[in-house]
Scaffold this motif. Structure first.
Motif, PDB file in Angstrom:
ATOM      1  N   PHE A  79      -9.747  -5.289  -2.107  1.00 18.29           N
ATOM      2  CA  PHE A  79     -10.221  -5.086  -0.941  1.00 18.29           C
ATOM      3  C   PHE A  79     -11.145  -6.028  -0.208  1.00 18.29           C
ATOM      4  O   PHE A  79     -12.023  -6.361  -0.658  1.00 18.29           O
ATOM      5  N   SER A 138       0.088  -7.755   1.708  1.00 19.38           N
ATOM      6  CA  SER A 138      -1.362  -7.274   2.314  1.00 19.38           C
ATOM      7  C   SER A 138      -1.190  -6.469   3.578  1.00 19.38           C
ATOM      8  O   SER A 138      -0.104  -6.532   4.147  1.00 19.38           O
ATOM      9  N   TYR A 140      -8.187   3.949   5.096  1.00 17.78           N
ATOM     10  CA  TYR A 140      -7.476   3.893   4.206  1.00 17.78           C
ATOM     11  C   TYR A 140      -7.292   5.086   3.054  1.00 17.78           C
ATOM     12  O   TYR A 140      -6.219   5.307   2.618  1.00 17.78           O
ATOM     13  N   ARG A 146      -5.086  -4.927  -7.180  1.00 23.59           N
ATOM     14  CA  ARG A 146      -5.338  -4.476  -5.753  1.00 23.59           C
ATOM     15  C   ARG A 146      -6.883  -5.115  -5.422  1.00 23.59           C
ATOM     16  O   ARG A 146      -7.719  -4.478  -6.256  1.00 23.59           O
ATOM     17  N   CYS A 182      -6.208  -4.678   2.374  1.00 20.31           N
ATOM     18  CA  CYS A 182      -5.770  -4.428   0.959  1.00 20.31           C
ATOM     19  C   CYS A 182      -4.755  -5.627   0.696  1.00 20.31           C
ATOM     20  O   CYS A 182      -3.936  -5.671   1.246  1.00 20.31           O
TER      21      CYS A 182
END
Length: 111
Positions: free
Chosen positions: A95, A53, A62, A93, A4
């Motif tokens: 991924f 991160s 997650y 955000r 992330c």
């Protein structure tokens, strides 16, 4: 593994508060099964951008963390701190899949 990556727009007058907030989350992410890679605070250039991160073994792991943090009193304390201090204006955000090793073990690199 999934990482992330967070980009924060922060109040340039509240860098100390943002650092305090970040230190709270480093411990919390690690406590809840992730690996926090740290926060990056403004130093040169833009004075209102920060980054963070952290990684989890999978997106499913997650999601377990996200569900557990909702009920965690330390997580609520960290979130409340950000609201009270107004150190964070907004965040993005993303991924990503990290790459941690190079090609040194490869006999021949692709052309």
């Amino acid at each position: 593994m999934i990482t992330c990556f967070l980009k924060y727009t922060i109040d340039a007058q509240k860098i100390v508060e943002f650092e305090t907030y970040g230190k709270m989350w480093i411990d919390l992410v690690n406590k809840y099964g992730g690996l926090h890679h740290g926060y990056l605070l403004p130093h040169e250039g833009a004075n209102n951008i920060g980054y963070a991160s952290f990684s989890f073994p999978s997106l499913a792991d997650y999601e377990v963390y996200r569900n557990r943090m909702v009920s965690g009193p330390d997580c609520k304390k960290a979130l409340d701190y950000a609201v009270q201090t107004k150190c964070i204006i907004s965040y993005e955000r993303s991924f990503m899949k990290p790459v941690f090793s190079g090609n040194k073990d490869k006999a021949k690199l692709p052309v």
